[in-house]
Design a protein around this motif. Structure first.
Motif, mmCIF file in Angstrom:
data_model
loop_
_atom_site.group_PDB
_atom_site.id
_atom_site.type_symbol
_atom_site.label_atom_id
_atom_site.label_comp_id
_atom_site.label_asym_id
_atom_site.label_seq_id
_atom_site.Cartn_x
_atom_site.Cartn_y
_atom_site.Cartn_z
ATOM 1 N N ARG A 476 0.841 -1.190 0.000
ATOM 2 C CA ARG A 476 0.000 0.000 0.000
ATOM 3 C C ARG A 476 0.875 1.240 0.000
ATOM 4 O O ARG A 476 2.084 1.151 0.214
ATOM 5 N N GLU A 477 0.238 2.392 -0.262
ATOM 6 C CA GLU A 477 0.921 3.675 -0.207
ATOM 7 C C GLU A 477 0.516 4.421 1.059
ATOM 8 O O GLU A 477 -0.600 4.245 1.569
ATOM 9 N N LEU A 478 1.392 5.264 1.530
ATOM 10 C CA LEU A 478 1.183 5.970 2.788
ATOM 11 C C LEU A 478 -0.038 6.879 2.761
ATOM 12 O O LEU A 478 -0.661 7.148 3.780
ATOM 13 N N TRP A 479 -0.408 7.369 1.580
ATOM 14 C CA TRP A 479 -1.492 8.342 1.463
ATOM 15 C C TRP A 479 -2.835 7.714 1.099
ATOM 16 O O TRP A 479 -3.796 8.412 0.830
ATOM 17 N N TRP A 480 -2.892 6.400 1.044
ATOM 18 C CA TRP A 480 -4.170 5.742 0.753
ATOM 19 C C TRP A 480 -5.074 5.761 1.985
ATOM 20 O O TRP A 480 -4.643 6.008 3.115
ATOM 21 N N PHE A 481 -6.388 5.464 1.739
ATOM 22 C CA PHE A 481 -7.310 5.221 2.858
ATOM 23 C C PHE A 481 -6.899 3.939 3.591
ATOM 24 O O PHE A 481 -6.336 3.024 2.957
ATOM 25 N N PRO A 482 -7.187 3.815 4.870
ATOM 26 C CA PRO A 482 -7.851 4.816 5.716
ATOM 27 C C PRO A 482 -6.855 5.843 6.226
ATOM 28 O O PRO A 482 -5.684 5.530 6.436
ATOM 29 N N TYR A 483 -7.314 7.111 6.394
ATOM 30 C CA TYR A 483 -6.486 8.134 7.011
ATOM 31 C C TYR A 483 -6.393 7.854 8.516
ATOM 32 O O TYR A 483 -7.421 7.635 9.182
ATOM 33 N N GLU A 484 -5.176 7.854 9.063
ATOM 34 C CA GLU A 484 -4.989 7.567 10.485
ATOM 35 C C GLU A 484 -4.147 8.674 11.106
ATOM 36 O O GLU A 484 -3.137 9.116 10.538
ATOM 37 N N ALA A 485 -4.558 9.108 12.287
ATOM 38 C CA ALA A 485 -3.877 10.207 12.975
ATOM 39 C C ALA A 485 -2.409 9.901 13.216
ATOM 40 O O ALA A 485 -1.552 10.801 13.170
ATOM 41 N N LYS A 486 -2.064 8.638 13.454
ATOM 42 C CA LYS A 486 -0.681 8.286 13.749
ATOM 43 C C LYS A 486 0.254 8.530 12.567
ATOM 44 O O LYS A 486 1.475 8.612 12.737
ATOM 45 N N ASN A 487 -0.314 8.653 11.372
ATOM 46 C CA ASN A 487 0.535 8.861 10.180
ATOM 47 C C ASN A 487 0.867 10.329 9.931
ATOM 48 O O ASN A 487 1.764 10.644 9.144
ATOM 49 N N LEU A 488 0.122 11.271 10.539
ATOM 50 C CA LEU A 488 0.346 12.688 10.285
ATOM 51 C C LEU A 488 1.762 13.146 10.637
ATOM 52 O O LEU A 488 2.396 13.859 9.845
ATOM 53 N N PRO A 489 2.327 12.786 11.813
ATOM 54 C CA PRO A 489 3.707 13.201 12.100
ATOM 55 C C PRO A 489 4.703 12.685 11.067
ATOM 56 O O PRO A 489 5.639 13.384 10.686
ATOM 57 N N LEU A 490 4.494 11.441 10.626
ATOM 58 C CA LEU A 490 5.385 10.873 9.615
ATOM 59 C C LEU A 490 5.291 11.640 8.301
ATOM 60 O O LEU A 490 6.306 11.933 7.647
ATOM 61 N N LEU A 491 4.076 12.003 7.908
ATOM 62 C CA LEU A 491 3.892 12.770 6.673
ATOM 63 C C LEU A 491 4.540 14.143 6.776
ATOM 64 O O LEU A 491 5.152 14.636 5.819
ATOM 65 N N ARG A 492 4.429 14.793 7.958
ATOM 66 C CA ARG A 492 5.054 16.093 8.139
ATOM 67 C C ARG A 492 6.572 15.996 8.014
ATOM 68 O O ARG A 492 7.220 16.857 7.389
ATOM 69 N N ARG A 493 7.157 14.971 8.636
ATOM 70 C CA ARG A 493 8.617 14.798 8.553
ATOM 71 C C ARG A 493 9.049 14.542 7.106
ATOM 72 O O ARG A 493 10.078 15.046 6.647
ATOM 73 N N LEU A 494 8.240 13.761 6.394
ATOM 74 C CA LEU A 494 8.557 13.477 4.986
ATOM 75 C C LEU A 494 8.526 14.761 4.152
ATOM 76 O O LEU A 494 9.414 15.006 3.328
ATOM 77 N N ILE A 495 7.529 15.609 4.368
ATOM 78 C CA ILE A 495 7.425 16.871 3.626
ATOM 79 C C ILE A 495 8.590 17.792 3.950
ATOM 80 O O ILE A 495 9.159 18.445 3.068
ATOM 81 N N ASN A 496 9.003 17.836 5.227
ATOM 82 C CA ASN A 496 10.157 18.652 5.600
ATOM 83 C C ASN A 496 11.421 18.160 4.920
ATOM 84 O O ASN A 496 12.276 18.950 4.491
ATOM 85 N N LEU A 497 11.566 16.839 4.841
ATOM 86 C CA LEU A 497 12.735 16.282 4.169
ATOM 87 C C LEU A 497 12.749 16.637 2.689
ATOM 88 O O LEU A 497 13.776 16.976 2.108
ATOM 89 N N LEU A 498 11.566 16.565 2.055
ATOM 90 C CA LEU A 498 11.474 16.807 0.614
ATOM 91 C C LEU A 498 11.675 18.266 0.245
ATOM 92 O O LEU A 498 12.320 18.584 -0.760
ATOM 93 N N TYR A 499 11.117 19.156 1.040
ATOM 94 C CA TYR A 499 11.059 20.555 0.614
ATOM 95 C C TYR A 499 11.800 21.511 1.537
ATOM 96 O O TYR A 499 11.857 22.710 1.269
ATOM 97 N N GLY A 500 12.396 20.982 2.607
ATOM 98 C CA GLY A 500 13.238 21.803 3.449
ATOM 99 C C GLY A 500 14.639 21.912 2.876
ATOM 100 O O GLY A 500 14.909 21.542 1.732
ATOM 101 N N SER A 501 15.564 22.392 3.702
ATOM 102 C CA SER A 501 16.930 22.618 3.219
ATOM 103 C C SER A 501 17.834 21.418 3.430
ATOM 104 O O SER A 501 19.015 21.466 3.126
ATOM 105 N N GLY A 502 17.265 20.328 3.911
ATOM 106 C CA GLY A 502 18.093 19.175 4.239
ATOM 107 C C GLY A 502 18.237 18.197 3.099
ATOM 108 O O GLY A 502 18.870 18.467 2.089
#
Length: 510
Positions: A476-502
């Motif tokens: 499965r993919e991380l962004w598929w249903f069902p949406y789960e609250a526990k995945n939000l921190p992981l998604l935020r860290r992934l976005i920071n990695l992709l679009y931050g300066s790191g």
């Protein structure tokens, strides 16, 4: 919206524009016969399209050989039907076809090969573009280059795996009949190359018959109508329309080369070329040295019936209407103060001949520098600077071709890059029309899309995007249903990695 034809059963009677003699005739198609031609092409296309690109190229190389073997016949037909000087029939209607066939026979496999797309974000997946035939391509061709422009499009559509229905100009249907026969004798399936004949209503019926792509070459006014019909039906199209090409002769130009180029670029095919020099902008520092020599060269051009002699430089205009248009534009210019340096009149006798003409003292309020002339007339304007020349070059509502003459390569390119035209040539004229690898298309009201070139061939195909899994074991993919609250921190860290300066740089496409 359906289309009805103005005339249901009649013939096109073709007479030479040079001497009025009868050359041949063809039947005008009906709505039913147009639809039948499209149906036949659609039925034949799948087999042709299913052949490998290499197999299609082999057939097209046989077409090249067939045209080469029938060169004299093609040239003779162009002289009789279209009034073309034999040199132009040979170079413009035969050689250009042979070159286009040669280029795309050698390069179509490369051009139409699947194109991979490096993935920046979705590293677990892979993408590529595949190019598949569109189906049935309608080509509505002009009279000024019935083989080069009409069958150039035919050949490219066939290379791409399409079937073609060609509607030639009502003034040059015999050229289409001849080349269709030669194409079929060389091995192109008969169903895949259909020809329908008639006036504009036949072209409209063709667009209305369910074709998959339209390529039109002709006037701006008619092109707008064709584009509107295509838009109403959501049919993709290419519009190759008018030109008002400026030639800029700068103060450091090689005047001998510029003279020869302007002479040919302004008067080839009796000026009936969308890329003809229709505005000559000469720097004041070389004006007096250049213009009198041009006038003398123009006076020496030989005008006549190319079917009777090979020692002819200019043939006739295509018909009386075009002759009247040219005469009216010159008369308007003279009435507004232009000077006729040479020519400026109809040539008496049979045929639609107009004397090769140079106009001086031309101003921007004259129709001759604003409307497409399509005749053997070159209006000359004196400019005082490079900036003024560029400004005047860009003033037109048309932007197909432009030409710059200067001894400095860097200056020529700098000027060329400031001119809004589909093609700008430095120290030459017209010739890229014969270079199949280069794009041909206009800006502003000179058209939409391009012909020739790798891009032009791909445009005759459907570009289909294929995306598949490069990591097939993922469940499965991380962004598929069902949406789960526990995945939000992981998604935020992934976005920071992709679009931050790191580590985002690691995800850049290679």
């Amino acid at each position: 919206m359906s289309v009805a034809l103005a005339s249901e059963a009649a013939t096109l009677r073709i007479c030479s524009p040079a001497n009025g003699e009868f050359v041949g005739e063809v039947e005008i198609d009906t709505v039913e016969s147009v639809r039948a031609a499209v149906g036949k092409a659609r039925n034949g296309q799948p087999e042709w399209g299913a052949r490998s690109i290499r197999e299609r190229c082999e057939v097209m190389l046989r077409v090249r050989q067939k045209l080469l073997e029938n060169t004299d016949l093609i040239v003779e037909n162009a002289a009789k039907e279209n009034g073309k000087p034999r040199h132009e029939g040979l170079l413009h209607e035969v050689m250009t076809q042979l070159e286009l066939l040669t280029y795309f026979a050698a390069e179509s496999e490369r051009i139409l090969a699947p194109q991979s797309i490096p993935m920046r974000l979705l590293k677990q997946r892979t993408s590529y573009i595949q190019y598949q035939p569109r189906g049935v391509v309608a080509i509505i061709a002009p009279w000024n280059f019935p083989n080069h422009l009409g069958f150039g499009g035919v050949a490219m559509a066939l290379f791409a795996g399409n079937a073609v229905v060609l509607k030639p100009s009502e003034f040059t249907p015999l050229s289409a009949q001849l080349l269709r026969r030669l194409y079929i004798e060389a091995g192109v399936p008969e169903a895949c190359l259909q020809v329908v004949n008639g006036y504009g209503d036949v072209g409209a019926a063709l667009i209305d018959s369910g074709v998959d792509f339209v390529e039109f070459t002709g006037s701006v006014a008619t092109g707008k109508k064709v584009a509107a019909m295509c838009g109403e039906r959501l049919i993709p199209c290419v519009m190759e329309l008018g030109g008002k090409a400026p030639a800029l002769v700068m103060d450091d130009a090689n005047l001998d080369r510029a003279l020869g180029a302007v002479l040919w670029g302004g008067f080839a095919n009796a000026g009936q070329v969308c890329a003809s020099i229709e505005r000559l902008l000469v720097h004041e520092k070389v004006y007096d040295a250049f213009v009198p020599k041009l006038v003398e060269r123009v006076k020496a051009l030989r005008v006549g019936d190319a079917s009777a002699s090979s020692d002819i430089d200019l043939g006739p205009l295509v018909n009386r209407r075009q002759l009247d248009i040219v005469a009216a534009l010159v008369e308007d210019a003279v009435a507004k103060g232009a000077t006729v340096a040479c020519g400026g009149h109809r040539i008496e006798g049979p045929g639609f001949f107009y004397a090769p003409t140079v106009l001086t003292n031309v101003t921007t309020d004259m129709d001759i520098v604003n409307r497409e002339t399509f005749g053997p007339v070159v209006p000359v304007m004196k400019v005082s600077s490079e900036a003024e020349a560029i400004l005047e070059a860009n003033r037109s509502h048309l932007g197909l071709l432009a030409y710059v003459f200067t001894r400095s390569g860097s200056r020529g390119r700098r000027i060329a890059e400031q001119i809004r035209a589909g093609t700008v040539m430095v120290n030459d004229v017209l010739a890229t029309a014969a270079a199949a690898e280069t794009p041909w298309g206009g800006l502003k009201q000179s058209g939409l899309g391009i012909t020739h070139s790798d891009e032009g061939l791909r445009g005759l195909c459907e570009a289909r995007h294929i995306n598949y899994d490069a990591v097939p074991w993922l469940s499965r993919e991380l962004w598929w249903f069902p949406y789960e609250a526990k995945n939000l921190p992981l998604l935020r860290r992934l976005i920071n990695l992709l679009y931050g300066s790191g580590l985002g740089r690691l995800f850049k496409a290679s």
